[in-house]
Design an enzyme around this catalytic site. Structure first.
Site, PDB file in Angstrom:
ATOM      1  N   ARG A   1      10.191 -19.058  20.335  1.00 32.22           N
ATOM      2  CA  ARG A   1      10.087 -17.605  20.126  1.00 32.22           C
ATOM      3  C   ARG A   1       8.800 -17.232  19.386  1.00 32.22           C
ATOM      4  NH1 ARG A   1      15.142 -16.297  16.864  1.00 32.22           N
ATOM      5  NH2 ARG A   1      14.622 -18.354  16.116  1.00 32.22           N
TER       6      ARG A   1
ATOM      7  N   ASN B   1      16.898 -15.496  20.966  1.00 35.13           N
ATOM      8  CA  ASN B   1      17.756 -16.546  21.501  1.00 35.13           C
ATOM      9  C   ASN B   1      19.057 -15.942  21.992  1.00 35.13           C
ATOM     10  OD1 ASN B   1      15.998 -18.627  20.822  1.00 35.13           O
ATOM     11  ND2 ASN B   1      17.024 -19.106  18.903  1.00 35.13           N
TER      12      ASN B   1
END
Length: 92
Positions: free
Chosen positions: A18, A37
């Site tokens: 990320r 996520n």
């Protein structure tokens, strides 16, 4: 404004994916969005830009796996409709 939803599968959680996505977007410039996520082990990305070439570069680099330990085995890319963003952030 072109808006896309990307859903990445593979080794994409617990490997800095990320944060690498955010850094990639900042490096390319003129990309705005969110990344988070999902409970099923995938990572979801909403990205927008006026520049189609920059979006294409972003997608290409995501497919390669933007962090050294990540491995994207599948990337689903679809058109999306969401409110405009003014930055790129990780959602927790």
């Amino acid at each position: 404004m072109k808006k896309l939803r990307l859903l990445a599968s593979g080794r994409v959680q617990g490997v800095g994916f990320r944060y690498a996505v955010v850094n990639l977007a900042l490096d390319i410039e003129d990309l705005y969005g969110r990344v988070w996520n999902n409970a099923d082990g995938t990572v979801e990305i909403l990205v927008q830009s006026e520049n189609s070439a920059k979006l294409a570069k972003f997608i290409q680099d995501i497919r390669k796996g933007p962090s050294p330990m990540s491995k994207v085995s599948y990337l689903d890319v679809t058109m999306a409709n969401f409110s405009d963003f003014s930055d790129f952030q990780v959602i927790y």
